[in-house]
Design an enzyme around this catalytic site. Structure first.
Site, PDB file in Angstrom:
ATOM      1  N   SER A   1       0.847  -1.189   0.000  1.00 18.43           N
ATOM      2  CA  SER A   1       0.000   0.000   0.000  1.00 18.43           C
ATOM      3  C   SER A   1       0.881   1.237   0.000  1.00 18.43           C
ATOM      4  O   SER A   1       2.103   1.148   0.118  1.00 18.43           O
ATOM      5  CB  SER A   1      -0.900  -0.003   1.235  1.00 18.43           C
ATOM      6  OG  SER A   1      -0.122   0.334   2.368  1.00 18.43           O
ATOM      7  N   LYS A   2       0.230   2.375  -0.110  1.00 18.95           N
ATOM      8  CA  LYS A   2       0.895   3.678  -0.162  1.00 18.95           C
ATOM      9  C   LYS A   2       1.966   3.840   0.911  1.00 18.95           C
ATOM     10  O   LYS A   2       2.990   4.469   0.686  1.00 18.95           O
ATOM     11  CB  LYS A   2      -0.143   4.792   0.046  1.00 18.95           C
ATOM     12  CG  LYS A   2      -0.902   5.140  -1.192  1.00 18.95           C
ATOM     13  CD  LYS A   2      -0.452   6.492  -1.710  1.00 18.95           C
ATOM     14  CE  LYS A   2      -0.393   6.583  -3.200  1.00 18.95           C
ATOM     15  NZ  LYS A   2       0.883   6.341  -3.795  1.00 18.95           N
ATOM     16  N   ARG A   3       1.674   3.288   2.096  1.00 21.01           N
ATOM     17  CA  ARG A   3       2.646   3.550   3.167  1.00 21.01           C
ATOM     18  C   ARG A   3       3.981   2.840   2.944  1.00 21.01           C
ATOM     19  O   ARG A   3       4.974   3.165   3.578  1.00 21.01           O
ATOM     20  CB  ARG A   3       2.045   3.261   4.546  1.00 21.01           C
ATOM     21  CG  ARG A   3       1.863   1.831   4.849  1.00 21.01           C
ATOM     22  CD  ARG A   3       0.934   1.550   5.984  1.00 21.01           C
ATOM     23  NE  ARG A   3       0.450   0.209   5.789  1.00 21.01           N
ATOM     24  CZ  ARG A   3       1.167  -0.877   6.059  1.00 21.01           C
ATOM     25  NH1 ARG A   3       2.348  -0.781   6.606  1.00 21.01           N
ATOM     26  NH2 ARG A   3       0.681  -2.074   5.810  1.00 21.01           N
TER      27      ARG A   3
ATOM     28  N   GLY B   1       5.497   3.055   0.047  1.00 20.07           N
ATOM     29  CA  GLY B   1       6.201   3.868  -0.963  1.00 20.07           C
ATOM     30  C   GLY B   1       5.368   3.952  -2.219  1.00 20.07           C
ATOM     31  O   GLY B   1       4.141   3.813  -2.170  1.00 20.07           O
TER      32      GLY B   1
ATOM     33  N   GLU C   1       4.196   6.834 -10.631  1.00 17.53           N
ATOM     34  CA  GLU C   1       5.122   7.275  -9.579  1.00 17.53           C
ATOM     35  C   GLU C   1       6.519   6.714  -9.845  1.00 17.53           C
ATOM     36  O   GLU C   1       7.520   7.405  -9.667  1.00 17.53           O
ATOM     37  CB  GLU C   1       4.651   6.793  -8.203  1.00 17.53           C
ATOM     38  CG  GLU C   1       3.503   7.574  -7.610  1.00 17.53           C
ATOM     39  CD  GLU C   1       3.011   6.919  -6.337  1.00 17.53           C
ATOM     40  OE1 GLU C   1       3.391   7.385  -5.255  1.00 17.53           O
ATOM     41  OE2 GLU C   1       2.268   5.916  -6.417  1.00 17.53           O
TER      42      GLU C   1
END
Ligand code: GLU
Length: 498
Positions: A257-259, A261, A267
């Site tokens: 997930s986003k956390r 990276g 991105e």
């Protein structure tokens, strides 16, 4: 176009977000399978959820696929024999098949509103029961009840009547046999009251009418598959083969997930990852060429080796360091021209241009100059992100400086004395108005060292930091040639005065 015995696979994203690594890997494995088997790779956009689908996401998904080089044989923009490839443009097809199911009694009308369902769910849960998504409320309405709802003009959805007993199973090409008891399968909605099919229904109709032979997707869909198989059966169709790929975890083994990276393909693009490296790394997430084979591969090498049998059924952990390593390996394997193409936009962004005052041998254009200085980097050119730091000093006096290196090597009385002596010697010994080759600088440095009774290294270390801002660079004589005598002298003097 594939021949009729060859597989037809598809990537069927819902345009409700960016192309993230999970989706990109699904697309990639389908693409690899199609390319390795001479089959067809279809791109279908599943935009029946009108509230969540956006044009922006649709565009981002296509951009991401194009960037990765995952070309599709049929789909948006390229067309094909089975279009349209946007589900929102296929409503008539779904309706036609719904009518068949209604005629054969496989679906029934459900008049429950979202509020009705919510209230009953709450009651069941409050009473300590489990709510599996539906309680069969409208499954067997009497004609009188139906007439009453119809009379009230109540909107209705259509639900599939699932069997009460027996099992539904399939032989998954990745995870082997999967089996579900029919009694646990809920009568899910296939057509919503808003006139749109649900994902469950549209996906089955499309996969069948588009001739899809293998449905390869993330294992978050495993729980949908038995229900979809029942739809195939209700329509009298043979289901395709299914293969469910294990999910992608973060380095801590929790769902990526986003956390952790970056997670979206764009991105990674911004982080300087090359498309070939991203594709290579994604391919290794759940697949490996086997044996001691080199893991750094071009897409054509991967296509040659790819086989569904070697796809791993256990979850793969995303390793950012490994991606960076693969990326640097891809950069190292580029030709000089390819490196130049890669570096040019970075230079263009900084409006660095060749200044005539630099007087460089054999580099009369910015491209030629850039080509030469990239050559001095060799394998130290391994990241697009650090490249401007590595080469900025060639173009601008206002370049990156490693302050610690500066304080240690340049900002001492001894270094200042030696740098001034070297600047004087260059000015006296070399013609500043014509380009000077690296060996000319070498001679000056060696003779100056001898005259001062110091080792050449004592002149070289502070000069390197004064010229480049760093302790590591290409050979100092070559650096001086490419920086040019006037700027070399100026930087030595500026450093000595700092
Ligand atoms: N539209 C679905 C999704 O994005 C596709 C699922 C499938 O491949 O069947 O998850």
């Amino acid at each position: 176009m594939s021949n009729s015995n060859q597989p037809r696979v598809r990537f069927a994203p819902s345009p409700t977000g960016f192309l993230h690594v999970g989706g990109a890997r699904t697309a990639l494995f389908n693409w690899l399978y199609a390319r390795s088997q001479g089959g067809a790779f279809v791109l279908r956009i599943e935009d029946t959820d009108q509230e969540r689908s956006t044009e922006e996401s649709y565009a981002a998904i296509l951009r991401g696929m194009e960037w990765l080089g995952l070309d599709w044989d049929e789909g948006p923009r390229v067309g094909g024999d089975f279009g349209p490839y946007l589900q929102s443009e296929r409503l008539d097809i779904y309706r036609e098949h719904l009518d068949k199911l209604a005629a054969s009694g496989h679906v029934y009308k459900c008049y429950c509103s979202a509020d009705d369902l919510e209230a009953r769910e709450k009651a069941v849960r409050d009473g300590g029961g489990n709510w599996e998504g539906y309680d069969g409320h409208c499954r067997d309405l009497t004609p009188a009840q139906t007439a009453e709802y119809e009379g009230q003009g109540k909107p209705f959805a259509w639900r599939l009547r699932t069997p009460d007993d027996g099992v539904t199973f399939w032989y998954d090409v990745i995870v082997d046999k999967r089996e579900f008891q029919n009694e646990v399968l809920v009568d899910r909605v296939v057509f919503k009251a808003d006139g749109f099919p649900t994902y469950q229904f549209a996906v089955v109709v499309d996969d069948h009418v588009m001739g899809i032979t293998h449905v390869l997707r993330g294992d978050d869909h495993v729980s949908n598959t038995p229900f979809q198989i029942l739809i195939y059966e209700a329509l009298g169709w043979k289901p395709p083969k299914f293969g469910h790929m294990p999910m992608i975890l973060g380095p801590d083994k929790k769902r990526l997930s986003k956390r952790h990276g970056a997670t979206s393909v764009e991105e990674f693009q911004k982080l300087g990852i090359l498309p070939a490296a991203m594709l290579n790394y994604l391919a290794l997430l759940g697949w490996s060429p086997g044996g001691n084979a080199d893991e750094v591969m071009t897409s054509s090498a991967i296509i040659k080796k790819f086989s569904l049998k070697k796809v791993n059924s256990s979850p793969a952990a995303f390793d950012y360091d490994k991606l960076n390593h693969i990326n640097s390996e891809h950069i190292k394997r580029l030709s000089a021209d390819e490196r130049l193409d890669l570096a040019k936009p970075i230079i263009a962004k900084r409006s660095w241009a060749l200044d005539p005052e630099w007087l460089i041998h054999g580099a009369d254009s910015t491209d030629a100059y850039l080509g030469r200085l990239l050559g001095t980097l060799g394998n130290r050119f391994s990241s697009l992100v650090t490249l401007p730091e590595q080469i900025g000093f060639f173009f601008s006096d206002d370049h990156y400086v490693d302050q610690e290196a500066w304080d240690e090597n340049v900002a001492t009385d001894e270094a200042r004395r030696l740098m001034i002596a070297l600047a004087d010697a260059i000015e006296e010994g070399l013609d500043m108005a014509v380009p000077q080759a690296s060996n000319a600088f070498e001679e000056v440095i060696r003779s100056t060292a001898e005259k001062l009774g110091v080792k050449a290294g004592q002149l070289i270390h502070p000069s390197r930091v004064a010229l480049t801002g760093q302790t590591r660079s290409a050979g100092i004589f070559e650096v001086m040639e490419l920086v040019g005598a006037p700027r070399t002298v100026r930087r030595l003097r500026v450093a000595a005065a700092s």
